[in-house]
Design a protein around this motif. Structure first.
Motif, PDB file in Angstrom:
ATOM      1  N   GLU A  47       0.592  -1.474   0.225  1.00 63.61           N
ATOM      2  CA  GLU A  47      -0.266  -0.313   0.398  1.00 63.61           C
ATOM      3  C   GLU A  47       1.055   1.448  -0.288  1.00 63.61           C
ATOM      4  OE1 GLU A  47      -2.189   2.705   3.034  1.00 63.61           O
ATOM      5  OE2 GLU A  47      -2.653   0.464   3.524  1.00 63.61           O
ATOM      6  N   LEU A  48       1.649   1.263   1.147  1.00 59.10           N
ATOM      7  CA  LEU A  48       2.891   2.625   0.521  1.00 59.10           C
ATOM      8  C   LEU A  48       3.619   2.700  -0.635  1.00 59.10           C
ATOM      9  CD1 LEU A  48       3.674   2.348   4.853  1.00 59.10           C
ATOM     10  CD2 LEU A  48       1.880   3.517   4.085  1.00 59.10           C
ATOM     11  N   GLN A  49       4.033   1.607  -0.886  1.00 58.05           N
ATOM     12  CA  GLN A  49       4.859   1.873  -2.412  1.00 58.05           C
ATOM     13  C   GLN A  49       4.008   2.478  -2.967  1.00 58.05           C
ATOM     14  OE1 GLN A  49       8.140   1.189  -2.882  1.00 58.05           O
ATOM     15  NE2 GLN A  49       7.338   2.657  -4.346  1.00 58.05           N
ATOM     16  N   GLN A  50       2.322   1.682  -3.467  1.00 59.85           N
ATOM     17  CA  GLN A  50       1.584   2.550  -4.441  1.00 59.85           C
ATOM     18  C   GLN A  50       1.933   3.756  -4.297  1.00 59.85           C
ATOM     19  OE1 GLN A  50      -1.763   0.404  -4.252  1.00 59.85           O
ATOM     20  NE2 GLN A  50      -2.495   1.302  -6.309  1.00 59.85           N
ATOM     21  N   LYS A  51       1.177   4.085  -3.053  1.00 63.34           N
ATOM     22  CA  LYS A  51       1.327   6.036  -2.696  1.00 63.34           C
ATOM     23  C   LYS A  51       2.032   6.515  -3.146  1.00 63.34           C
ATOM     24  CE  LYS A  51      -0.255   9.436   0.800  1.00 63.34           C
ATOM     25  NZ  LYS A  51      -0.964  10.299   0.126  1.00 63.34           N
ATOM     26  N   TYR A  53       5.335   9.637  -5.767  1.00 60.99           N
ATOM     27  CA  TYR A  53       6.483  10.615  -5.345  1.00 60.99           C
ATOM     28  C   TYR A  53       8.237  10.520  -6.188  1.00 60.99           C
ATOM     29  CZ  TYR A  53       3.232  12.434  -2.064  1.00 60.99           C
ATOM     30  OH  TYR A  53       1.896  12.670  -1.572  1.00 60.99           O
ATOM     31  N   GLY A  54       8.046   8.917  -6.642  1.00 60.56           N
ATOM     32  CA  GLY A  54       9.435   8.635  -7.072  1.00 60.56           C
ATOM     33  C   GLY A  54      10.398   7.793  -6.580  1.00 60.56           C
ATOM     34  N   ILE A  55       9.686   7.676  -5.470  1.00 60.07           N
ATOM     35  CA  ILE A  55      10.289   6.822  -4.320  1.00 60.07           C
ATOM     36  C   ILE A  55      10.394   5.540  -4.121  1.00 60.07           C
ATOM     37  CG2 ILE A  55      10.866   9.232  -3.090  1.00 60.07           C
ATOM     38  CD1 ILE A  55       9.068   8.554  -0.666  1.00 60.07           C
ATOM     39  N   GLN A  56      11.454   4.642  -3.383  1.00 60.69           N
ATOM     40  CA  GLN A  56      10.943   3.582  -2.980  1.00 60.69           C
ATOM     41  C   GLN A  56      10.751   3.748  -1.732  1.00 60.69           C
ATOM     42  OE1 GLN A  56      11.230   0.711  -4.971  1.00 60.69           O
ATOM     43  NE2 GLN A  56      11.280   2.208  -6.639  1.00 60.69           N
ATOM     44  N   VAL A  57       9.984   2.175  -1.449  1.00 62.23           N
ATOM     45  CA  VAL A  57       9.661   2.336  -0.039  1.00 62.23           C
ATOM     46  C   VAL A  57       9.822   0.421   0.062  1.00 62.23           C
ATOM     47  CG1 VAL A  57       7.504   1.343   2.000  1.00 62.23           C
ATOM     48  CG2 VAL A  57       7.170   3.364   0.277  1.00 62.23           C
ATOM     49  N   ASP A  58      10.400  -0.160   1.628  1.00 66.31           N
ATOM     50  CA  ASP A  58      11.592  -1.441   1.725  1.00 66.31           C
ATOM     51  C   ASP A  58      11.170  -1.765   3.236  1.00 66.31           C
ATOM     52  OD1 ASP A  58      12.084  -3.536   1.031  1.00 66.31           O
ATOM     53  OD2 ASP A  58      13.978  -3.225   0.415  1.00 66.31           O
ATOM     54  N   VAL A  59      10.936  -2.569   3.857  1.00 63.73           N
ATOM     55  CA  VAL A  59      11.150  -2.615   4.948  1.00 63.73           C
ATOM     56  C   VAL A  59      12.284  -3.431   5.530  1.00 63.73           C
ATOM     57  CG1 VAL A  59      10.164  -4.966   6.359  1.00 63.73           C
ATOM     58  CG2 VAL A  59       9.121  -4.463   4.805  1.00 63.73           C
ATOM     59  N   ILE A  60      12.832  -2.785   6.648  1.00 59.03           N
ATOM     60  CA  ILE A  60      13.809  -2.631   6.837  1.00 59.03           C
ATOM     61  C   ILE A  60      14.682  -4.211   7.529  1.00 59.03           C
ATOM     62  CG2 ILE A  60      15.660  -2.124   9.272  1.00 59.03           C
ATOM     63  CD1 ILE A  60      13.431   0.774   9.132  1.00 59.03           C
ATOM     64  N   ASP A  61      15.943  -4.007   6.919  1.00 58.00           N
ATOM     65  CA  ASP A  61      16.445  -5.588   7.170  1.00 58.00           C
ATOM     66  C   ASP A  61      16.017  -5.855   8.956  1.00 58.00           C
ATOM     67  OD1 ASP A  61      18.065  -7.118   6.573  1.00 58.00           O
ATOM     68  OD2 ASP A  61      19.374  -6.854   8.269  1.00 58.00           O
ATOM     69  N   MET A  62      15.298  -7.527   9.051  1.00 60.41           N
ATOM     70  CA  MET A  62      15.529  -7.807  10.421  1.00 60.41           C
ATOM     71  C   MET A  62      16.004  -7.516  11.606  1.00 60.41           C
ATOM     72  SD  MET A  62      12.386 -10.648  12.290  1.00 60.41           S
ATOM     73  CE  MET A  62      11.559 -10.149  10.034  1.00 60.41           C
ATOM     74  N   GLN A  63      17.157  -8.000  11.006  1.00 61.78           N
ATOM     75  CA  GLN A  63      18.098  -7.847  11.427  1.00 61.78           C
ATOM     76  C   GLN A  63      18.955  -6.766  12.002  1.00 61.78           C
ATOM     77  OE1 GLN A  63      22.046 -10.879  10.080  1.00 61.78           O
ATOM     78  NE2 GLN A  63      22.243 -10.363  12.367  1.00 61.78           N
ATOM     79  N   ALA A  64      18.907  -6.336  10.888  1.00 61.93           N
ATOM     80  CA  ALA A  64      19.901  -4.828  11.476  1.00 61.93           C
ATOM     81  C   ALA A  64      18.881  -3.799  12.505  1.00 61.93           C
ATOM     82  CB  ALA A  64      19.650  -4.072   9.998  1.00 61.93           C
ATOM     83  N   TYR A  65      17.734  -3.974  12.196  1.00 60.59           N
ATOM     84  CA  TYR A  65      16.539  -3.631  12.814  1.00 60.59           C
ATOM     85  C   TYR A  65      16.226  -3.936  14.487  1.00 60.59           C
ATOM     86  CZ  TYR A  65      12.150  -1.686  14.376  1.00 60.59           C
ATOM     87  OH  TYR A  65      10.782  -1.012  15.385  1.00 60.59           O
ATOM     88  N   GLY A  66      16.938  -5.274  14.645  1.00 61.63           N
ATOM     89  CA  GLY A  66      17.189  -6.085  15.898  1.00 61.63           C
ATOM     90  C   GLY A  66      18.144  -5.226  16.471  1.00 61.63           C
ATOM     91  N   LEU A  67      19.456  -4.762  15.906  1.00 63.28           N
ATOM     92  CA  LEU A  67      20.345  -5.079  16.339  1.00 63.28           C
ATOM     93  C   LEU A  67      20.846  -3.188  16.340  1.00 63.28           C
ATOM     94  CD1 LEU A  67      22.772  -7.853  14.638  1.00 63.28           C
ATOM     95  CD2 LEU A  67      21.704  -7.674  16.975  1.00 63.28           C
ATOM     96  N   ALA A  68      20.164  -2.871  16.046  1.00 68.73           N
ATOM     97  CA  ALA A  68      19.931  -0.953  15.517  1.00 68.73           C
ATOM     98  C   ALA A  68      20.901  -0.263  14.917  1.00 68.73           C
ATOM     99  CB  ALA A  68      19.730  -0.406  17.580  1.00 68.73           C
ATOM    100  N   ASP A  69      21.520  -1.306  13.942  1.00 71.11           N
ATOM    101  CA  ASP A  69      22.789  -0.854  13.350  1.00 71.11           C
ATOM    102  C   ASP A  69      22.732   0.025  12.129  1.00 71.11           C
ATOM    103  OD1 ASP A  69      24.289  -0.812  10.930  1.00 71.11           O
ATOM    104  OD2 ASP A  69      24.362  -3.923  11.192  1.00 71.11           O
ATOM    105  N   GLY A  70      22.442   0.877  12.977  1.00 71.48           N
ATOM    106  CA  GLY A  70      22.493   1.979  12.029  1.00 71.48           C
ATOM    107  C   GLY A  70      23.717   2.113  10.179  1.00 71.48           C
ATOM    108  N   GLN A  71      24.794   1.586   9.947  1.00 71.00           N
ATOM    109  CA  GLN A  71      25.650   1.268   8.803  1.00 71.00           C
ATOM    110  C   GLN A  71      24.443   1.022   8.433  1.00 71.00           C
ATOM    111  OE1 GLN A  71      29.440   0.852   9.160  1.00 71.00           O
ATOM    112  NE2 GLN A  71      29.472   0.102   7.277  1.00 71.00           N
ATOM    113  N   LYS A  72      23.959  -0.536   8.311  1.00 70.67           N
ATOM    114  CA  LYS A  72      22.987  -1.114   7.090  1.00 70.67           C
ATOM    115  C   LYS A  72      21.938  -1.070   7.313  1.00 70.67           C
ATOM    116  CE  LYS A  72      22.601  -6.034   7.116  1.00 70.67           C
ATOM    117  NZ  LYS A  72      22.405  -7.415   6.913  1.00 70.67           N
ATOM    118  N   VAL A  73      21.344   0.078   8.237  1.00 72.33           N
ATOM    119  CA  VAL A  73      20.231   0.288   7.828  1.00 72.33           C
ATOM    120  C   VAL A  73      20.260   1.849   6.857  1.00 72.33           C
ATOM    121  CG1 VAL A  73      17.471   1.763   8.068  1.00 72.33           C
ATOM    122  CG2 VAL A  73      18.953  -0.428   9.315  1.00 72.33           C
ATOM    123  N   TYR A  74      21.611   2.613   7.068  1.00 75.15           N
ATOM    124  CA  TYR A  74      22.063   3.690   6.214  1.00 75.15           C
ATOM    125  C   TYR A  74      22.031   3.013   4.273  1.00 75.15           C
ATOM    126  CZ  TYR A  74      23.519   7.894   4.770  1.00 75.15           C
ATOM    127  OH  TYR A  74      24.216   8.961   3.809  1.00 75.15           O
TER     128      TYR A  74
END
Length: 103
Positions: A64-68, A72-93
């Protein structure tokens, strides 16, 4: 300047991740505006972003969010679960930059 929007159920669990992502961006000499909102605000805020990353707990909203976001010509993705759990700022960036088509 890169503009990265993070969204989670309430906007709270991504706040530490935002801080770590900003620290990483500064460390590599890049300018980035990174902010987090709850799922009720993401549709309004995405117009200001270059990319939207959503918390794993919101993965059911990705389509739904990607469609919206397409208008705006932008991408939507789910944050990598492991990076999210570890709060890995570098990997998410790096995930966000990759979605913007940059390296």
């Amino acid at each position: 300047m890169k503009r990265i929007l993070l969204a989670c159920s309430s906007g709270m669990s991504t706040s530490l991740l935002v801080t770590k992502m900003k620290t990483h961006a500064e460390a590599i000499g890049e300018e980035a505006e990174i902010w987090a909102v709850g799922q009720d605000q993401v549709r309004k805020e995405m117009a200001k972003a270059d990319v939207v990353l959503i918390g794993p707990q919101m993965s059911f909203l990705k389509g739904e969010l990607q469609q919206k976001a397409e208008k705006y010509g932008i991408q939507v993705d789910v944050i990598d679960m492991q990076a999210y759990g570890l709060a890995d700022g570098q990997k998410v960036y790096e995930q966000a930059v990759s979605l913007m088509g940059e390296s």
